[in-house]
Write a protein that holds these residues in place. Structure first.
Motif, PDB file in Angstrom:
ATOM      1  N   TRP A 184      86.053  30.582  58.151  1.00 45.97           N
ATOM      2  CA  TRP A 184      85.734  31.946  57.711  1.00 45.97           C
ATOM      3  C   TRP A 184      86.927  32.465  56.916  1.00 45.97           C
ATOM      4  CZ3 TRP A 184      81.091  34.106  59.789  1.00 45.97           C
ATOM      5  CH2 TRP A 184      80.515  33.356  60.814  1.00 45.97           C
ATOM      6  N   ALA A 265      84.120  38.663  46.637  1.00 48.33           N
ATOM      7  CA  ALA A 265      83.802  37.420  47.361  1.00 48.33           C
ATOM      8  C   ALA A 265      82.377  36.951  47.101  1.00 48.33           C
ATOM      9  CB  ALA A 265      84.002  37.643  48.865  1.00 48.33           C
ATOM     10  N   VAL A 268      80.877  33.494  45.751  1.00 47.79           N
ATOM     11  CA  VAL A 268      81.196  32.231  46.431  1.00 47.79           C
ATOM     12  C   VAL A 268      81.001  32.346  47.949  1.00 47.79           C
ATOM     13  CG1 VAL A 268      82.699  31.202  44.690  1.00 47.79           C
ATOM     14  CG2 VAL A 268      83.652  32.874  46.283  1.00 47.79           C
ATOM     15  N   ALA A 269      80.178  33.324  48.351  1.00 44.78           N
ATOM     16  CA  ALA A 269      79.995  33.566  49.785  1.00 44.78           C
ATOM     17  C   ALA A 269      78.525  33.427  50.169  1.00 44.78           C
ATOM     18  CB  ALA A 269      80.473  34.977  50.136  1.00 44.78           C
ATOM     19  N   VAL A 285      84.243  37.088  55.575  1.00 42.82           N
ATOM     20  CA  VAL A 285      83.402  36.357  54.613  1.00 42.82           C
ATOM     21  C   VAL A 285      83.066  34.984  55.190  1.00 42.82           C
ATOM     22  CG1 VAL A 285      83.271  35.469  52.245  1.00 42.82           C
ATOM     23  CG2 VAL A 285      84.631  37.519  52.729  1.00 42.82           C
ATOM     24  N   PRO A 287      82.247  31.672  53.664  1.00 36.38           N
ATOM     25  CA  PRO A 287      82.239  31.086  52.314  1.00 36.38           C
ATOM     26  C   PRO A 287      81.117  30.064  52.143  1.00 36.38           C
ATOM     27  CG  PRO A 287      84.405  30.888  53.363  1.00 36.38           C
ATOM     28  CD  PRO A 287      83.431  31.284  54.428  1.00 36.38           C
ATOM     29  N   ARG A 288      80.685  29.893  50.907  1.00 39.05           N
ATOM     30  CA  ARG A 288      79.820  28.743  50.615  1.00 39.05           C
ATOM     31  C   ARG A 288      80.630  27.487  50.904  1.00 39.05           C
ATOM     32  NH1 ARG A 288      75.198  29.810  48.388  1.00 39.05           N
ATOM     33  NH2 ARG A 288      74.905  31.916  47.628  1.00 39.05           N
ATOM     34  N   ARG A 291      84.014  26.307  49.159  1.00 37.52           N
ATOM     35  CA  ARG A 291      84.543  27.405  48.334  1.00 37.52           C
ATOM     36  C   ARG A 291      85.519  28.280  49.123  1.00 37.52           C
ATOM     37  NH1 ARG A 291      80.783  27.521  44.085  1.00 37.52           N
ATOM     38  NH2 ARG A 291      82.394  28.515  42.827  1.00 37.52           N
ATOM     39  N   GLU A 292      86.004  27.770  50.269  1.00 34.38           N
ATOM     40  CA  GLU A 292      86.824  28.587  51.158  1.00 34.38           C
ATOM     41  C   GLU A 292      88.070  29.135  50.450  1.00 34.38           C
ATOM     42  OE1 GLU A 292      85.746  25.518  51.847  1.00 34.38           O
ATOM     43  OE2 GLU A 292      84.371  25.783  53.544  1.00 34.38           O
ATOM     44  N   GLU A 294      88.597  29.411  47.314  1.00 35.01           N
ATOM     45  CA  GLU A 294      88.253  30.328  46.223  1.00 35.01           C
ATOM     46  C   GLU A 294      87.999  31.740  46.770  1.00 35.01           C
ATOM     47  OE1 GLU A 294      85.427  28.750  43.439  1.00 35.01           O
ATOM     48  OE2 GLU A 294      85.416  30.672  42.342  1.00 35.01           O
ATOM     49  N   VAL A 295      87.393  31.813  47.939  1.00 31.86           N
ATOM     50  CA  VAL A 295      87.213  33.134  48.562  1.00 31.86           C
ATOM     51  C   VAL A 295      88.581  33.768  48.817  1.00 31.86           C
ATOM     52  CG1 VAL A 295      86.378  34.394  50.593  1.00 31.86           C
ATOM     53  CG2 VAL A 295      84.986  32.554  49.626  1.00 31.86           C
ATOM     54  N   ALA A 308      92.329  32.307  55.592  1.00 36.80           N
ATOM     55  CA  ALA A 308      91.260  31.403  56.023  1.00 36.80           C
ATOM     56  C   ALA A 308      91.474  31.205  57.514  1.00 36.80           C
ATOM     57  CB  ALA A 308      91.362  30.082  55.293  1.00 36.80           C
TER      58      ALA A 308
END
Ligand code: MEV
Length: 327
Positions: A184, A265, A268-269, A285, A287-288, A291-292, A294-295, A308
């Protein structure tokens, strides 16, 4: 006492307890709604040693300036020798990430351990009494998550029962649900917020004629979100978070800075929402996949302190004392 209890140990000792985030159901939980919380891998650690006078991080006025400290000493350390308490924390304060609950749980675990040990349900009740006493309002969700660790629900049928927490006529059931082990991202907006102020404002909003129907929508979103979480269905969890955020907006606890972080976010979430009391504080968030980072970058570029985080961290426990078996 069960194996899972806080064991007996002698001073000096250290204990730690994790921060938390709320995936579904903040605010509604105060009015009996279901909630899902995760313990985070951000900890508050407390060291306790006998000292010439009682101090909190070298401050002899600690009892006066920190109501959580004062109440914890009243509960766990009446008529005991003076203690020197030092605290280090990676949980940002007033950020909606459970810093006060983590402090109370770590200090409570340390003092309970030095007083002969304590079961986890007893510690959960004591920590909630302290937090509720200091804040004046609120549910036992935060203290339950930091003491249990991992993933827990409150007021939901999902999961296996850990314990019940009481206050006056109210009662909350805390349950364990399995950790799907997702990554997350938490983003702290930098805007400190006050839990009690936000809880009271939402209480006034829910006292309006459409309050019961709003609460029913909170409950429906949380229950279906918790089911999706238990079924390890991240798309449905993300969709539930978006619906939960709409409700939090409707009861007035979002904030333009939080909305800006959620917008940053979003591409990419799977889902995102505020977490905790809102009106500032943090966003959570999901994330997709892949894409962690990138978030994290997007939230940081939008001005947040972004982390993260993994859920499933162990709950309150001793860190450095020699364990003395109880019984
Ligand atoms: C705060 O982390 C969560 C709230 O629901 C208050 C509470 O449950 O005590 C806003």
């Amino acid at each position: 006492m069960s194996d899972d209890a806080i064991p007996s140990a002698k001073l000096p000792l250290s204990a730690r307890s994790p921060g938390k985030c709320i995936v579904f159901g903040e605010h509604a939980v105060v009015h009996g709604g279901p909630e899902l919380l995760l313990a985070l891998d951000l900890y508050t650690q407390v060291g306790v040693a006998v000292g010439p006078e009682t101090r909190l991080n070298h401050d002899v006025d600690g009892r006066r300036s920190n109501p959580y400290f004062d109440r914890a000493l009243d509960r766990f350390w009446r008529d005991r020798p003076a203690i020197d308490v030092s605290v280090v924390s990676r949980v940002p304060r007033s950020a909606g990430l459970g810093s006060s609950a983590a402090f109370v749980a770590a200090l409570g675990a340390a003092l309970a351990s030095a007083s002969g040990g304590m079961s986890r349900p007893e510690l959960a009740q004591a920590a909630f009494d302290i937090e509720r006493g200091a804040q004046g309002v609120g549910s036992p969700g935060d203290t339950a998550a930091t003491i249990a660790g991992g993933c827990v629900t409150v007021n939901s049928d999902m999961g296996t029962i850990l314990w019940q927490v009481e206050h006056a006529e109210e009662s909350w059931t805390v349950r364990r649900v399995p950790d799907p082990n997702w990554v997350w991202v938490v983003g702290y907006s930098g805007i400190p917020r006050n839990t009690a102020t936000a809880v009271l404002a939402v209480g006034r909003r829910l006292a309006q004629p459409d309050g019961p129907s709003l609460l029913a929508r909170f409950a429906e979103v949380a229950e279906s979100g918790i089911r999706a979480f238990v079924n390890e269905d991240p798309e449905s969890v993300g969709a539930g978070m978006i619906r939960n955020q709409e409700l939090l907006r409707e009861v007035g606890v979002s904030h333009p800075r939080l909305e800006a972080l959620l917008a940053a976010a979003e591409p990419v979430a799977l889902g995102a929402k505020l977490t905790g009391a809102g009106a500032g504080g943090s966003v959570l968030v999901l994330p997709r996949p892949g894409r962690e980072m990138e978030v994290v970058r997007r939230l940081a570029r939008a001005g947040a302190a972004a982390y993260a985080v993994r859920s499933g961290s162990p709950g309150a426990d001793l860190v450095s004392a020699t364990r003395i078996p109880s019984g």
